[in-house]
Design an enzyme around this catalytic site. Structure first.
Site, PDB file in Angstrom:
ATOM      1  N   SER A 132     -31.477   9.117 -45.551  1.00  0.00           N
ATOM      2  CA  SER A 132     -30.673   9.575 -44.418  1.00  0.00           C
ATOM      3  C   SER A 132     -29.569  10.515 -44.867  1.00  0.00           C
ATOM      4  O   SER A 132     -29.033  10.391 -45.956  1.00  0.00           O
ATOM      5  CB  SER A 132     -30.045   8.389 -43.687  1.00  0.00           C
ATOM      6  OG  SER A 132     -29.200   8.888 -42.659  1.00  0.00           O
ATOM      7  N   LYS A 189     -33.966   1.558 -42.597  1.00  0.00           N
ATOM      8  CA  LYS A 189     -33.712   2.944 -42.159  1.00  0.00           C
ATOM      9  C   LYS A 189     -33.888   3.061 -40.636  1.00  0.00           C
ATOM     10  O   LYS A 189     -33.134   3.757 -39.959  1.00  0.00           O
ATOM     11  CB  LYS A 189     -34.664   3.912 -42.886  1.00  0.00           C
ATOM     12  CG  LYS A 189     -34.614   5.366 -42.385  1.00  0.00           C
ATOM     13  CD  LYS A 189     -33.245   5.972 -42.567  1.00  0.00           C
ATOM     14  CE  LYS A 189     -33.032   7.422 -42.260  1.00  0.00           C
ATOM     15  NZ  LYS A 189     -33.850   8.206 -41.451  1.00  0.00           N
ATOM     16  N   HIS A 192     -30.877   1.700 -39.113  1.00  0.00           N
ATOM     17  CA  HIS A 192     -29.823   2.727 -39.283  1.00  0.00           C
ATOM     18  C   HIS A 192     -29.938   3.768 -38.164  1.00  0.00           C
ATOM     19  O   HIS A 192     -28.953   4.113 -37.510  1.00  0.00           O
ATOM     20  CB  HIS A 192     -29.957   3.414 -40.656  1.00  0.00           C
ATOM     21  CG  HIS A 192     -29.221   4.718 -40.749  1.00  0.00           C
ATOM     22  ND1 HIS A 192     -29.693   5.889 -40.188  1.00  0.00           N
ATOM     23  CD2 HIS A 192     -28.026   5.034 -41.283  1.00  0.00           C
ATOM     24  CE1 HIS A 192     -28.825   6.856 -40.384  1.00  0.00           C
ATOM     25  NE2 HIS A 192     -27.810   6.369 -41.049  1.00  0.00           N
ATOM     26  N   ASN A 193     -31.133   4.254 -37.942  1.00  0.00           N
ATOM     27  CA  ASN A 193     -31.319   5.293 -36.912  1.00  0.00           C
ATOM     28  C   ASN A 193     -31.023   4.751 -35.516  1.00  0.00           C
ATOM     29  O   ASN A 193     -30.464   5.455 -34.679  1.00  0.00           O
ATOM     30  CB  ASN A 193     -32.748   5.843 -36.958  1.00  0.00           C
ATOM     31  CG  ASN A 193     -32.942   6.803 -38.110  1.00  0.00           C
ATOM     32  OD1 ASN A 193     -32.237   6.730 -39.106  1.00  0.00           O
ATOM     33  ND2 ASN A 193     -33.897   7.702 -38.007  1.00  0.00           N
ATOM     34  N   GLU A 196     -27.462   4.635 -35.112  1.00  0.00           N
ATOM     35  CA  GLU A 196     -27.039   6.036 -34.924  1.00  0.00           C
ATOM     36  C   GLU A 196     -27.208   6.443 -33.444  1.00  0.00           C
ATOM     37  O   GLU A 196     -26.317   7.072 -32.862  1.00  0.00           O
ATOM     38  CB  GLU A 196     -27.895   6.912 -35.844  1.00  0.00           C
ATOM     39  CG  GLU A 196     -27.718   8.397 -35.735  1.00  0.00           C
ATOM     40  CD  GLU A 196     -28.759   9.135 -36.599  1.00  0.00           C
ATOM     41  OE1 GLU A 196     -28.943   8.780 -37.781  1.00  0.00           O
ATOM     42  OE2 GLU A 196     -29.414  10.054 -36.081  1.00  0.00           O
TER      43      GLU A 196
HETATM   44  P1  NBP Z   1     -41.284  17.590 -41.109  1.00  0.00           P
HETATM   45  O1  NBP Z   1     -41.264  16.192 -40.639  1.00  0.00           O
HETATM   46  O2  NBP Z   1     -41.061  18.681 -40.149  1.00  0.00           O
HETATM   47  O3  NBP Z   1     -42.706  17.844 -41.851  1.00  0.00           O
HETATM   48  C1  NBP Z   1     -43.035  19.108 -42.349  1.00  0.00           C
HETATM   49  C2  NBP Z   1     -43.652  18.988 -43.724  1.00  0.00           C
HETATM   50  O4  NBP Z   1     -44.819  18.149 -43.683  1.00  0.00           O
HETATM   51  C3  NBP Z   1     -44.134  20.358 -44.225  1.00  0.00           C
HETATM   52  O5  NBP Z   1     -43.903  20.427 -45.612  1.00  0.00           O
HETATM   53  C4  NBP Z   1     -45.629  20.310 -43.894  1.00  0.00           C
HETATM   54  O6  NBP Z   1     -46.389  21.200 -44.677  1.00  0.00           O
HETATM   55  C5  NBP Z   1     -45.928  18.886 -44.256  1.00  0.00           C
HETATM   56  N1  NBP Z   1     -47.209  18.383 -43.754  1.00  0.00           N
HETATM   57  C6  NBP Z   1     -47.633  18.168 -42.487  1.00  0.00           C
HETATM   58 BR1  NBP Z   1     -46.673  18.558 -40.985  1.00  0.00          BR
HETATM   59  N2  NBP Z   1     -48.887  17.688 -42.421  1.00  0.00           N
HETATM   60  C7  NBP Z   1     -49.281  17.590 -43.699  1.00  0.00           C
HETATM   61  C8  NBP Z   1     -50.483  17.174 -44.299  1.00  0.00           C
HETATM   62  N3  NBP Z   1     -51.493  16.700 -43.558  1.00  0.00           N
HETATM   63  N4  NBP Z   1     -50.560  17.206 -45.645  1.00  0.00           N
HETATM   64  C9  NBP Z   1     -49.537  17.656 -46.392  1.00  0.00           C
HETATM   65  N5  NBP Z   1     -48.359  18.070 -45.879  1.00  0.00           N
HETATM   66  C10 NBP Z   1     -48.227  18.034 -44.549  1.00  0.00           C
HETATM   67  O7  NBP Z   1     -40.257  17.764 -42.361  1.00  0.00           O
HETATM   68  P2  NBP Z   1     -38.752  17.262 -42.523  1.00  0.00           P
HETATM   69  O8  NBP Z   1     -37.937  17.490 -41.314  1.00  0.00           O
HETATM   70  O9  NBP Z   1     -38.306  17.835 -43.832  1.00  0.00           O
HETATM   71  O10 NBP Z   1     -38.902  15.681 -42.697  1.00  0.00           O
HETATM   72  C11 NBP Z   1     -39.695  15.081 -43.696  1.00  0.00           C
HETATM   73  C12 NBP Z   1     -39.675  13.576 -43.476  1.00  0.00           C
HETATM   74  O11 NBP Z   1     -38.327  13.114 -43.607  1.00  0.00           O
HETATM   75  C13 NBP Z   1     -40.154  13.155 -42.089  1.00  0.00           C
HETATM   76  O12 NBP Z   1     -40.800  11.935 -42.155  1.00  0.00           O
HETATM   77  C14 NBP Z   1     -38.863  12.997 -41.325  1.00  0.00           C
HETATM   78  O13 NBP Z   1     -38.990  12.092 -40.250  1.00  0.00           O
HETATM   79  C15 NBP Z   1     -37.942  12.454 -42.409  1.00  0.00           C
HETATM   80  N6  NBP Z   1     -36.513  12.712 -42.185  1.00  0.00           N
HETATM   81  C16 NBP Z   1     -36.090  13.890 -41.654  1.00  0.00           C
HETATM   82  C17 NBP Z   1     -34.731  14.126 -41.481  1.00  0.00           C
HETATM   83  C18 NBP Z   1     -34.222  15.429 -40.933  1.00  0.00           C
HETATM   84  O14 NBP Z   1     -32.991  15.538 -40.699  1.00  0.00           O
HETATM   85  N7  NBP Z   1     -35.077  16.446 -40.744  1.00  0.00           N
HETATM   86  C19 NBP Z   1     -33.811  13.133 -41.862  1.00  0.00           C
HETATM   87  C20 NBP Z   1     -34.280  11.964 -42.424  1.00  0.00           C
HETATM   88  C21 NBP Z   1     -35.635  11.765 -42.583  1.00  0.00           C
HETATM   89  P3  NBP Z   1     -46.733  22.675 -44.115  1.00  0.00           P
HETATM   90  O15 NBP Z   1     -45.574  23.546 -44.533  1.00  0.00           O
HETATM   91  O16 NBP Z   1     -47.986  23.024 -44.770  1.00  0.00           O
HETATM   92  O17 NBP Z   1     -46.860  22.590 -42.622  1.00  0.00           O
END
Ligand code: NBP
Length: 487
Positions: A132, A189, A192-193, A196
């Site tokens: 987080s 987590k 936590h959310n 939030e």
């Molecule tokens: P996203 O949740 O938007 O996912 C995008 C990523 O997943 C890209 O790298 C994409 O690759 C890859 N991907 C997908 Br979509 N399908 C795939 C597959 N079948 N095989 C391999 N790669 C794949 O990214 P994020 O916002 O960075 O979040 C990542 C994780 O962290 C999520 O679970 C999210 O819930 C969690 N999280 C996010 C935040 C936040 O603030 N954003 C905070 C805390 C936790 P591509 O480029 O090829 O499409």
């Protein structure tokens, strides 16, 4: 070109979280191999922010795995759901006994339960870790909540604790510790959310009361939140709320917050917490109201239509403005205590159900820094659980019992005022109802049990003797003298 077998960890998924986490890991002196499904993303990263000697770009998963030192650690930061299963399926044959697969996404805890069993059955270790702090946290130090195969913890601990946020008087306590087996880390987590969600909704209700009820301008709101951030409400969310009220749109010059459409979105972790609470029969009402408030906000078109049909009082509290601001602050603090109490009660219920031994002091400390709900007041929560590890409800810790007693007159006044002047404050109201419900030795559920037994023979227990009873209500009922409709 990958460097065979020299990297400390591999990371898959270079979107917002993965990219920043990779840079964080590299900044602590670890070597990291990175891979993204879309190759151009990997190339852009290694040519840009990731252009560093200890960052290695890979064009295939086999390449990534071959770049790692044994025992290999591969962390997935991809969209939660089927993508994680697909990656595990591809990675498993590439890895060797004792290697670790890590999922850092917002994964449903039951998915991590299943994956831990499946991956362990293949001779590997599995970690599902909450991460987080959003973009900035991932880069500078997130809060991390790992669970899964206990044998994986010593292998990932040095890297995880190095990259995590640090708190404490010397700034050396990492906001990351082992949570428990299987999906325990993801569960913490998720809670936590959910907390939030509650915090954000409560802050929005406080904003609306001050704006609609007391007529505060954005400049005044910024000053109020700045003041609040110096006391018991000191937290990241209060701080960013203060900042938001100062930001103007470069195009129009108007306040940005006033230009944003009042339709909230959600990604699902709040809903999961609420659903799992209902499954266990645990009253996590704050997160549930917060999810519903987002649902209601999303009905923008319907609300616009209804606004010209449904009538209410005018939304202005003509009392003392300064006094009302102080009362809203106290109502917010008291509601927040009730909300965190519910979160910890749900964690305890899940721990019982899943046979986890959760350390609530450690969980409060993990949330103390790095994450979105980070706040001074988590220090008090940590102290409460340190003093009483089996505390039944946070509201019963002497510090919080006293805080609720101090705040409750103002809390009741704010809720009553909101109802009188017609401002929707579902989270404030449910928090107060939870407090009042929880502090009453007797509730009207005796009548409810009678109703259930009357129409469905569901039986009931009695206050004067043990056992299960049923009454033939139809046979025993008596005619009631009519009051003629007059009270
Ligand atoms: P996203 O949740 O938007 O996912 C995008 C990523 O997943 C890209 O790298 C994409 O690759 C890859 N991907 C997908 Br979509 N399908 C795939 C597959 N079948 N095989 C391999 N790669 C794949 O990214 P994020 O916002 O960075 O979040 C990542 C994780 O962290 C999520 O679970 C999210 O819930 C969690 N999280 C996010 C935040 C936040 O603030 N954003 C905070 C805390 C936790 P591509 O480029 O090829 O499409």
């Amino acid at each position: 070109m990958s460097q065979q077998g020299s990297c400390d960890i591999g990371l898959i998924g270079l979107a917002v979280m993965g990219e920043n986490l990779a840079l964080n890991i590299a900044s602590r002196g670890y070597s990291i191999a990175v891979f993204n499904r879309t190759t151009s993303v990997t190339d852009a990263f290694t040519a840009g922010r990731g252009r560093q000697p200890n960052v290695v770009g890979c064009h295939s998963l086999a390449d990534l795995v071959a770049s790692l030192k044994a025992p290999r650690k591969v962390m997935m930061m991809v969209k939660a759901g089927p993508a994680v299963d697909e990656l595990i399926k591809t990675l498993t044959p590439l890895l060797s006994k004792g290697d670790v697969i890590i999922d850092g996404g917002n994964t449903l805890p039951s998915d991590t339960d299943r994956r831990t069993r499946e991956v362990e059955a293949a001779g590997l270790l599995y970690v599902g870790t909450g991460v987080s702090g959003g973009e900035e946290g991932a880069l500078k130090g997130p809060s991390m909540m790992p669970g899964g195969s206990a044998a994986a913890w010593p292998l990932v601990k040095p890297i995880f604790q190095a990259i995590a946020a640090k708190v404490g008087p010397k700034g050396d306590i990492p906001c990351c510790d082992w949570v428990g087996p299987r999906g325990a880390g993801n569960y913490v987590k998720m809670v936590h959310n959910g907390i939030e969600y509650g915090d954000m909704q409560l802050i929005c209700e406080a904003y609306w009361l001050l704006k609609q009820g007391a007529g505060l301008s954005n400049d005044e709101l910024a000053a109020v939140f700045d003041e609040w951030n110096r006391g018991e409400l000191d937290s990241y969310l209060i701080e960013i709320t203060r900042d938001i009220f100062t930001v103007r749109d470069p195009e129009t010059g108007g306040f940005m917050v006033d230009l944003i459409l009042d339709k909230a979105g959600a990604k699902g972790t709040g809903k999961w917490m609420s659903q799992l609470a209902l499954d266990m029969g645990v009253p996590s009402t704050l997160v549930t109201e917060a999810v519903y408030a987002r649902c209601l906000s999303a009905l923008k078109d319907a609300r616009v239509r209804a606004s010209s049909v449904l009538k209410g009082p005018d939304m202005f509290n003509r009392g003392d403005k300064a006094a009302f601001i102080g009362q809203v602050r106290q109502a917010l603090y008291a509601s927040k205590i009730a909300s965190y109490a519910q979160g910890f009660v749900q964690l305890a219920a899940a721990a019982k159900e899943q046979d986890w031994k959760l350390d609530y002091h450690s969980i409060a400390m993990m949330w103390r820094g790095g994450c979105i709900i980070r706040a001074q007041f988590l220090e008090r929560i940590a102290e409460a659980y340190k003093a009483h590890p089996d505390l039944e409800n946070l509201m019963l810790a002497p510090y919080f019992t006293a805080a609720l007693a101090d705040a409750q007159t103002a809390w009741r006044h704010v809720v009553a005022t909101a109802a009188t002047i017609g401002i929707p404050v579902p989270a404030f109201m449910t928090a107060l109802a939870y407090y009042d419900g929880y502090r009453h030795a007797n509730l009207p559920a005796n009548l409810l049990q009678a109703q259930r037994d009357y129409f469905g023979a569901h039986t009931y227990e009695r206050t004067d003797k043990p056992g299960t009873f049923h009454t033939e209500w139809l046979d025993l009922r008596k005619p009631v003298a009519s009051s003629g409709g007059k009270a």
